[in-house]
Design an enzyme around this catalytic site. Structure first.
Site, PDB file in Angstrom:
ATOM      1  N   HIS A 138      28.040  14.344-135.473  1.00 24.18           N
ATOM      2  CA  HIS A 138      27.944  12.934-135.081  1.00 24.18           C
ATOM      3  C   HIS A 138      29.333  12.336-134.880  1.00 24.18           C
ATOM      4  CE1 HIS A 138      27.080   8.648-135.100  1.00 24.18           C
ATOM      5  NE2 HIS A 138      28.041   8.554-136.001  1.00 24.18           N
ATOM      6  N   HIS A 143      31.799  10.094-131.446  1.00 17.58           N
ATOM      7  CA  HIS A 143      32.847   9.062-131.479  1.00 17.58           C
ATOM      8  C   HIS A 143      34.129   9.431-130.751  1.00 17.58           C
ATOM      9  CE1 HIS A 143      31.116   6.071-134.205  1.00 17.58           C
ATOM     10  NE2 HIS A 143      30.637   7.058-134.940  1.00 17.58           N
ATOM     11  N   GLU A 184      28.230   2.150-132.531  1.00 18.84           N
ATOM     12  CA  GLU A 184      27.161   3.119-132.788  1.00 18.84           C
ATOM     13  C   GLU A 184      26.021   3.056-131.768  1.00 18.84           C
ATOM     14  OE1 GLU A 184      27.505   5.475-134.688  1.00 18.84           O
ATOM     15  OE2 GLU A 184      28.805   4.913-136.348  1.00 18.84           O
ATOM     16  N   SER A 203      24.910  11.014-129.976  1.00 15.61           N
ATOM     17  CA  SER A 203      24.724  12.211-130.796  1.00 15.61           C
ATOM     18  C   SER A 203      23.248  12.425-131.131  1.00 15.61           C
ATOM     19  CB  SER A 203      25.556  12.121-132.077  1.00 15.61           C
ATOM     20  OG  SER A 203      25.205  10.978-132.836  1.00 15.61           O
TER      21      SER A 203
HETATM   22 FE   LIG Z   1      29.223   6.893-136.433  1.00 11.97          FE
END
Ligand SMILES: [Fe+2]
Length: 292
Positions: A138, A143, A184, A203
């Site tokens: 993730h 990111h 996010e 993700s």
């Molecule tokens: Fe995150």
């Protein structure tokens, strides 16, 4: 070293931390420990990436797609130092290993210094499809690509600086919402249609499709005050996504001092995660992003 502070990062969980905090330094960073990854873990990472690559095309924003190659050949878990050799010259950021979720003060401090914390451990096979807390896949796949984008990179640093400034203002929940609904779970209107830029979406296989094409969620034009009033879900797909038109819009709206907004928020009621306010601009599902 144990952490008891409530973190602000994706997937905050009440469960005991999984990483080895005894190897963390005072600032909660640690060595990646690349040599300790097993062949199974390298293989699992490669399969996670291979699966996700099939889904991000046509659904992730162009800036994310353009930077994916910087993560390496995806045959196994990359060495963070190799990514940093590309990332530092690009935007001045570096990634640092952490044992998992870290307290907000240390989290904000890392971001304000252009250091992005990436969890060193990878999810188990049983968690291949879903994991509650952030793991290496993730953090890295979701990111790190956008840290190569100059404007988004500045936005994350400004968020960290804003978090440090907010200490003592009882504003953590508002900051959590900003992070949640942008870093996010943010989506963007582009000339090609809606695209995702939030790491929680990028993700995930299911939410990537859901956030763009499902008629169920609200897609509301980004507004910092409106967003900070809105609660969010941590255990289901989001019921509302906030839509930006560019990273410049996001930076301009959030880089200033939030203190005046915190004051205004105290006089406004919170909104449920599925709220749509009268007269606000919403976006239709994206007809271009069809299932692969
Ligand atoms: Fe995150």
């Amino acid at each position: 070293m144990q952490t008891t502070a409530k973190p602000v990062t994706y997937g905050a969980s009440d469960r005991p931390p999984r990483g080895d905090y005894s190897r963390a330094r005072e600032d909660y960073t640690c060595d990646q420990g690349w040599d300790a990854y097993t062949a199974d873990e390298h293989g699992r990472y490669a399969r996670l990436v291979a699966r996700q690559l099939k889904h991000v095309e046509g659904r992730a924003c162009d800036e994310f797609i353009a930077a994916l190659s910087h993560l390496g050949d995806a045959q196994g878990i990359p060495r963070f130092e190799n990514i940093n050799q590309l990332l530092k010259p690009a935007t001045g950021w570096e990634i640092v290993a952490v044992p998992g979720l870290i307290p907000e003060r240390e989290f904000f401090t890392l971001l304000a210094n252009r250091r992005f914390p990436v969890t060193y451990w990878l999810r188990t096979e049983a968690e291949f499809d879903y994991i509650v807390e952030p793991d290496l896949f993730h953090d890295l796949f979701g990111h790190v690509p956008l840290l190569f984008d100059p404007v988004f990179a500045d936005y994350i640093q400004a968020f960290g600086a804003g978090g440090l400034k907010a200490e003592g203002l009882h504003a953590l929940e508002y900051l959590s919402r900003i992070y949640w609904y942008t870093v996010e779970f943010g989506i963007m209107q582009t000339p090609k249609g809606l695209r995702a830029y939030g790491a929680g979406i990028l993700s995930s296989v299911g939410e990537l499709e859901h956030c763009l094409t499902s008629p169920q969620p609200n897609r509301v034009a980004f507004d910092a005050l409106r967003l900070m009033r809105t609660r969010y879900k941590i255990d289901t797909y989001q019921e509302t996504y906030f839509v930006i038109e560019s990273f410049d819009e996001l930076f301009d709206a959030t880089a200033p001092d939030f203190a005046p907004l915190y004051q205004a928020l105290r006089d406004l009621p919170e909104l449920p995660a599925n709220a749509v306010e009268p007269g606000e601009r919403t976006y239709a599902p994206n007809p271009l992003a069809q299932p692969a």
